[in-house]
Motif scaffolding. Structure first.
Motif, PDB file in Angstrom:
ATOM      1  N   SER A  79       0.833  -1.201   0.000  1.00  0.00           N
ATOM      2  CA  SER A  79       0.000   0.000   0.000  1.00  0.00           C
ATOM      3  C   SER A  79       0.869   1.253   0.000  1.00  0.00           C
ATOM      4  O   SER A  79       1.973   1.261   0.533  1.00  0.00           O
ATOM      5  CB  SER A  79      -0.929   0.014   1.215  1.00  0.00           C
ATOM      6  N   SER A  82      -3.181   4.355  -2.492  1.00  0.00           N
ATOM      7  CA  SER A  82      -3.529   3.141  -3.238  1.00  0.00           C
ATOM      8  C   SER A  82      -4.892   2.608  -2.812  1.00  0.00           C
ATOM      9  O   SER A  82      -5.489   1.789  -3.516  1.00  0.00           O
ATOM     10  CB  SER A  82      -2.460   2.071  -3.026  1.00  0.00           C
ATOM     11  N   ALA A 133      -7.701   5.600  -5.095  1.00  0.00           N
ATOM     12  CA  ALA A 133      -6.860   5.975  -6.236  1.00  0.00           C
ATOM     13  C   ALA A 133      -7.325   7.230  -6.978  1.00  0.00           C
ATOM     14  O   ALA A 133      -6.518   7.892  -7.637  1.00  0.00           O
ATOM     15  CB  ALA A 133      -6.781   4.810  -7.215  1.00  0.00           C
TER      16      ALA A 133
END
Length: 809
Positions: A720, A744, A747
């Motif tokens: 991540s 992440s 996004a």
């Protein structure tokens, strides 16, 4: 005294010739009807044809544009063709915009209406007459341009160089005067004059007050002047928004975030700068000028005017374009010698490492013991635990994608190497044991013995403590007390357990044979070799047979030759010591006192017992991540009086012991206090803020990493990555955000609303002001590292910790 150069006849710019085939090409962009006569365009100066020319052609109402570099005769368009005295448009649109760029001449952008041009039945003709630039002036404090031959060398001499995760950055300030008449560009010797106003007042002798200068230079469409910064990133490959292509070694054109200039003004500055930086290419994917909007407001404006940039052959990019193509990050400088190893995070947990190892990490680990240097195969942020550790230790650290698979590195695995990070690059070469041992011997710093005061001040609340109490409760607890008084409901509430209680516990508790046997069993159960656990047991048993106090046990270990020389035995013996601390009885009177205080302040709510030693959060030693914090309650199996032993025991964590040894810190001087505050059980987001814009040191602001929920920013899990942004001034007032990357886990959407970022910024300003005063005698450059949380369904902000930030550069 000023020197003017007489510009010689120019050879073609080979960098441009290579890229003549690229561009924003579409064969229909300027094409008119099939029966439209061709248009011959000649480019001249004082009646003589100019051969070397870069052209951009855009139809009046089309988004696509065509470009060609002559005389290469390379173009992906069948509509543009180089000719003997210029170029030819085979099927011109009725109206189009023509931009002509020739090194050494003023650029020309003009709307052409073919109906107004002279013609015969076969073709039409157009002549564009160029004006040559004045010879560039070179003076001690500035120049007015950079030639092709020596321009880059001169640029580098005048630039201020900084290091960051994008590698070296070479910055030159510029000032443009007389915008409404005959603009004049000054490139400042930024080493001598880093401020625009100082340069204008002292070198150009402008009779303006600071307020008048700022009004004339940074605000409004009718301003008479502009000023900004050129930043060259020689090691970077960035992504342009104009062409969606990668640009190697870009030179970014930047302005202050508070400057409210329009895209039209940015484009004017772009043209004036590009005309006068002849060492840059006019086309292609390397050494290009690129406009970099300062913040979200300017990025939005530039996106709306993107077509205007393309029509002029000008590039722009967002800050996310700086991150998009990174394969190498230069994160912390330093020199190290050691055995090169490649390890996964799981292997790190079971491998005994030391400062004589240089480690290639396949992924970012949650924890990192003391090592000589680090190379990660995943990209980092400056606030990743690996980089924080490298900064604190002064060890070299880079991120290099697929490092272990690169032949020049794979061949060095298992060998003794020299690893250096310097001047925006790294070297990794095989070395010899004599050189390495000399380096390790000379690297050891002078001894350090942290101060402490063992006064019994009781379990005082944060409201009763202050910065000066760090000598009794530790810096973390003292800083939390200051935060609590400053920020009120935006900081944790709680109290502190002073050093006195740890010291009393470890001097009264004693070893026994059964305790040593239990510690041995635990040692084996945790996966260590039986022989190592047996050796640790034997060290413990010496004191167990005589009911030696835990303090005397520590004292004996520190003098034992086997403990000193054998890393594996040292790790196992420290584990046995922690077991003994964690399983020895706490004084009943203190236990009752602590549990009652937790109940008084927090009732039945969960609390955090947080380590607060005299060897962490210091001006020159962070100690971040070395010690343990735990959750507890006022009663039951997780009563604070029982759980506090784990925090006390973490004084002797192997990584903490090795870190202190690395810095030559006196192990006998370490004392552990404990900060007790409410636990945050419903985190919406958490993060770290640095009170300086470390992503762009040329722009004032603050730097933030934030992640969803409780997922760590500094120790990311499962690949991540956090959201990364800077908080910078807005053009009118207030702040704006510059996003470098989204989380992440989110996004396409920021984790914080704008009002939440504003709240965080305001709180950070208050903290920065207060702690700059508190650390005035200890910090030359007061920059602070703040940990924060947005908690619960109402997303309430809490600043949970503050410590000095160690830049490493």
């Amino acid at each position: 005294m000023k020197n003017k150069t007489t510009r010689p006849t120019r050879a073609p710019n080979r960098t441009c010739l290579i890229s003549a085939m690229i561009g924003w090409l579409c064969s229909c962009a300027v094409a008119g009807t099939d029966d439209a006569p061709p248009l011959n365009v000649s480019i001249t100066h004082q009646g003589k044809a100019i051969d070397e020319v870069f052209l951009v052609v855009a139809a009046d109402e089309a988004d696509e544009v065509e470009s060609i570099y002559c005389p290469s005769k390379r173009s992906l368009s069948h509509n543009l063709v180089c000719a003997d005295s210029g170029f030819r448009i085979e099927r011109p649109a009725r109206r189009f915009e023509l931009t002509v760029k020739v090194p050494g001449y003023r650029h020309v952008s003009r709307i052409i209406d073919t109906a107004d041009l002279a013609s015969d039945e076969a073709e039409k003709t157009l002549e564009i007459a160029l004006v040559e630039l004045e010879p560039f002036e070179y003076e001690q404090h500035y120049c007015t341009g950079f030639e092709l031959a020596d321009g880059l060398e001169r640029f580098e001499r005048m630039a201020v160089v900084t290091q960051g995760e994008f590698g070296p950055a070479q910055a030159i300030k510029f000032y443009i005067s007389d915008l409404a008449t005959q603009p004049r560009v000054y490139f400042q010797n930024t080493v001598s004059y880093p401020l625009h106003y100082d340069f204008a007042r002292r070198v150009l002798k402008l009779p303006l007050s600071l307020s008048q200068f700022e009004a004339d230079t940074y605000y409004g469409e009718a301003r008479p002047a502009m000023a900004g910064t050129l930043i060259r990133y020689p090691s970077l490959e960035a992504e342009s928004k104009t062409k969606k292509d990668k640009i190697r070694a870009p030179v970014t054109l930047t302005f202050f975030p508070s400057d409210n200039l329009t895209p039209t003004q940015a484009l004017q500055a772009y043209q004036l700068i590009e005309e006068r930086t002849l060492f840059l290419s006019l086309s292609g994917g390397q050494d290009r000028l690129v406009y970099l909007p300062a913040g979200a407001t300017q990025e939005e404006q530039a996106a709306g005017a993107s077509g205007g940039f393309a029509r002029r052959g000008a590039l722009w990019m967002a800050h996310s374009g700086l991150f998009g193509n990174l394969s190498l990050q230069i994160l912390n400088p330093g020199l190290a010698y050691g055995t090169l190893r490649r390890l996964s995070p799981d292997e790190i947990e079971t491998t005994v490492l030391s400062f004589t190892d240089i480690v290639i990490l396949t992924r970012l680990p949650n924890d990192l013991p003391i090592v000589g240097g680090t190379i990660t195969e995943e990209l980092q942020t400056p606030l990743a635990h690996v980089n924080i550790a490298a900064r604190n230790r002064g060890t070299p650290n880079i991120a290099l994608l697929d490092a272990g698979q690169r032949p020049e590195i794979a061949g060095l695995l298992g060998k003794l190497v020299r690893f250096e990070v310097k001047d925006g690059d790294y070297t990794l070469v095989e070395s010899d044991i004599e050189t390495a041992q000399a380096f390790w011997r000379d690297r050891r710093p002078d001894p350090v013995a942290p101060d402490f005061d063992l006064s019994n001040i009781g379990l005082l609340g944060f409201e009763e403590l202050g910065f000066e109490d760090s000598i009794r409760v530790g810096v973390k607890a003292a800083n939390l007390a200051e935060l609590s008084q400053l920020l009120k409901e935006q900081a944790p509430r709680g109290f502190a357990v002073p050093f006195y209680y740890y010291d009393r516990f470890i001097r009264l508790a004693s070893l026994s044979r059964p305790l040593c046997e239990e510690a041995q069993s635990d040692c084996v159960k945790e996966g260590r070799q039986a022989e190592i656990c047996q050796s640790a047991f034997e060290l413990c048993l010496i004191g167990g047979e005589t009911s030696e106090t835990l303090w005397d046990y520590v004292d004996r270990l520190l003098d034992d030759p086997r403990f000193i020389s054998d890393s594996a035995l040292r790790e196992a013996a420290l584990d046995s010591l922690r077991y003994a601390i964690g399983h020895s009885e706490v004084d009943p009177a203190f236990a009752s006192q602590l549990d009652a205080r937790v109940a008084e302040v927090f009732g039945d709510d969960k609390v955090r017992l947080r380590s607060s030693t005299n060897a962490e959060d210091l001006p020159d030693f962070s100690g971040a991540g070395l010690y343990d914090s735990v959750s507890a309650y006022a009663a039951g199996e997780m009563a604070a009086s029982s759980r506090i032993r784990k925090v006390w025991a973490s004084v002797w964590n192997f990584k903490a012991f090795e870190e202190r040894s690395f810095w030559n810190v006196d192990q006998r001087s370490i004392r552990m206090g404990v900060a007790v505050n409410q636990a945050f059980t419903e985190e919406a987001a958490n993060g770290v803020l640095i009170t300086r814009n470390i992503a762009d040191p040329y722009v004032a602001g603050m730097y933030v990493n934030v992640q969803k929920g409780e997922l760590s920013v500094t120790n990311p899990e499962a690949g991540s990555t956090p959201e990364i942004f800077a908080i910078v001034p807005a053009p009118s007032s207030g702040i704006q955000l510059v996003h470098f990357a989204y989380s992440s886990l989110s996004a396409d959407k920021p984790l914080l609303e704008h009002k939440e970022a504003e709240s965080l910024y305001r709180a950070a300003l208050l903290v920065e002001e207060r702690f700059t005063r508190l650390y005035a005698d200890n910090l030359r450059d007061p920059v602070f590292d703040l940990e924060f949380k947005f908690h619960g369904p109402e997303r309430a902000l809490f600043i949970k910790q503050v410590r000095p930030y160690h830049s490493g550069w």
